[in-house]
Design a protein around this motif. Structure first.
Motif, short mmCIF file in Angstrom:
data_model
loop_
_atom_site.label_atom_id
_atom_site.label_comp_id
_atom_site.label_asym_id
_atom_site.label_seq_id
_atom_site.Cartn_x
_atom_site.Cartn_y
_atom_site.Cartn_z
N GLY A 114 14.10 -15.35 5.30
CA GLY A 114 13.70 -14.94 6.75
C GLY A 114 12.45 -13.92 6.65
N ILE A 115 12.43 -13.18 5.61
CA ILE A 115 11.59 -12.00 5.40
C ILE A 115 10.08 -12.23 5.14
CG2 ILE A 115 11.07 -9.85 4.45
CD1 ILE A 115 14.12 -9.25 4.43
N PRO A 116 9.11 -11.90 5.99
CA PRO A 116 7.75 -12.04 5.63
C PRO A 116 7.19 -11.18 4.68
CG PRO A 116 7.95 -11.09 7.77
CD PRO A 116 9.31 -11.09 7.21
N TRP A 117 7.30 -11.76 3.32
CA TRP A 117 7.09 -10.95 2.41
C TRP A 117 5.63 -10.40 1.96
CZ3 TRP A 117 10.81 -8.09 0.69
CH2 TRP A 117 12.09 -8.68 0.70
N ARG A 118 4.77 -11.15 2.59
CA ARG A 118 3.18 -11.06 2.44
C ARG A 118 3.13 -9.78 3.21
NH1 ARG A 118 -0.75 -15.49 3.15
NH2 ARG A 118 0.49 -15.96 4.74
N PHE A 119 3.78 -9.74 4.46
CA PHE A 119 3.45 -8.69 5.66
C PHE A 119 4.14 -7.41 4.93
CE2 PHE A 119 5.03 -6.26 9.03
CZ PHE A 119 4.08 -6.04 9.74
N VAL A 120 5.13 -7.61 4.41
CA VAL A 120 5.87 -6.50 3.83
C VAL A 120 5.15 -5.83 2.71
CG1 VAL A 120 7.84 -5.62 2.47
CG2 VAL A 120 8.33 -7.16 4.44
N PHE A 121 4.74 -6.66 1.98
CA PHE A 121 3.56 -6.03 0.79
C PHE A 121 2.31 -5.55 1.38
CE2 PHE A 121 0.02 -6.74 -2.18
CZ PHE A 121 0.68 -6.00 -3.33
N ALA A 122 1.77 -6.13 2.27
CA ALA A 122 0.63 -5.51 3.01
C ALA A 122 0.71 -4.13 3.78
CB ALA A 122 -0.11 -6.74 3.82
N HIS A 123 2.01 -3.99 4.32
CA HIS A 123 2.20 -3.17 5.20
C HIS A 123 3.18 -1.94 4.56
CE1 HIS A 123 0.42 -4.49 9.08
NE2 HIS A 123 0.51 -5.52 8.49
N TYR A 124 3.92 -2.19 3.74
CA TYR A 124 4.30 -1.07 3.18
C TYR A 124 4.20 -0.98 1.60
CZ TYR A 124 7.18 -2.10 7.23
OH TYR A 124 7.65 -2.35 8.61
N ILE A 125 3.51 -1.74 0.93
CA ILE A 125 3.23 -1.33 -0.44
C ILE A 125 1.71 -1.09 -0.48
CG2 ILE A 125 3.32 -2.40 -2.89
CD1 ILE A 125 6.12 -2.21 -1.66
N LYS A 126 0.88 -2.10 -0.10
CA LYS A 126 -0.46 -2.00 -0.34
C LYS A 126 -1.35 -0.90 0.85
CE LYS A 126 -4.28 -5.05 -0.73
NZ LYS A 126 -5.04 -6.51 -0.37
N LYS A 127 -0.84 -0.77 1.94
CA LYS A 127 -1.41 -0.07 2.87
C LYS A 127 -1.26 1.38 2.52
CE LYS A 127 -1.02 0.54 7.99
NZ LYS A 127 -0.10 0.32 9.21
N HIS A 128 -2.28 2.25 2.81
CA HIS A 128 -2.17 3.57 2.70
C HIS A 128 -1.25 4.17 3.59
CE1 HIS A 128 -5.45 3.80 0.03
NE2 HIS A 128 -6.27 2.91 0.73
N GLY A 129 -0.56 5.15 3.18
CA GLY A 129 0.41 5.87 3.92
C GLY A 129 -0.14 7.02 4.81
N ASP A 130 0.47 7.55 5.67
CA ASP A 130 -0.05 8.58 6.71
C ASP A 130 -0.24 9.63 6.10
OD1 ASP A 130 0.41 6.78 8.76
OD2 ASP A 130 2.61 7.36 9.44
N ARG A 131 -1.16 10.54 6.46
CA ARG A 131 -1.26 11.78 5.67
C ARG A 131 -0.49 12.68 5.64
NH1 ARG A 131 -4.75 15.30 9.40
NH2 ARG A 131 -4.27 14.57 11.53
N PHE A 132 -0.09 13.85 4.94
CA PHE A 132 0.73 14.75 5.02
C PHE A 132 0.38 16.10 5.70
CE2 PHE A 132 2.24 12.02 1.39
CZ PHE A 132 3.73 11.92 1.67
N HIS A 133 -0.91 16.19 5.72
CA HIS A 133 -1.49 17.47 6.76
C HIS A 133 -2.71 17.02 7.39
CE1 HIS A 133 -4.35 18.30 3.49
NE2 HIS A 133 -3.32 17.74 2.57
#
Length: 133
Positions: A114-133
């Motif tokens: 049921g999990i959309p793995w392409r979405f997971v990859f694009a949003h949690y692996i490939k996408k740049h994270g939020d800045r730290f400062h």
């Protein structure tokens, strides 16, 4: 932006609904009407499961935004099955309580479908994270 199909969104909603109904039947009655005080760990487990089911209600409306909740559920159950249940099962040492927990955890086997793995990859692996400062 990865587009998630309507079918996949309804699949996610079905997973959230499964959690809401399943824990609503098994956990919430004990949380609301427990007659004796719980031991520390039992109280923690029951309250965490109740919170998980309450947050899963949000997943019915916002299936993609609440996706980390399902990923967490899938991950902890998989870890428990591999680290705790599998060694006990392979050595023939599973007692009735462990079998019951393992059986409840095996529902996780349907989650990957049921999990959309392409979405997971694009949003949690490939996408740049939020800045730290």
């Amino acid at each position: 932006m990865i587009e998630v199909s309507l079918f996949r969104l309804y699949s996610l909603r079905a997973l959230y609904l499964l959690v809401v109904v399943g824990l609503g039947i098994t956990v919430w009655p004990g949380v609301i009407h427990h007659e004796q005080p719980w031991e520390l760990k039992e109280g923690v487990v029951q309250c965490m499961l109740a919170a998980f089911s309450a947050l899963s209600v949000l997943g019915l409306r916002y299936p993609l935004q609440m996706l980390p909740l399902l990923l967490w559920e899938m991950l902890w159950k998989s870890i428990w099955l591999i680290v705790i249940a599998l060694p006990l099962w392979s050595t023939g040492q599973m007692d009735e309580s462990t079998w019951a927990t393992a059986s409840a955890c095996l529902i996780v086997l349907i989650f990957p479908f049921g999990i959309p793995w392409r979405f997971v990859f694009a949003h949690y692996i490939k996408k740049h994270g939020d800045r730290f400062h």
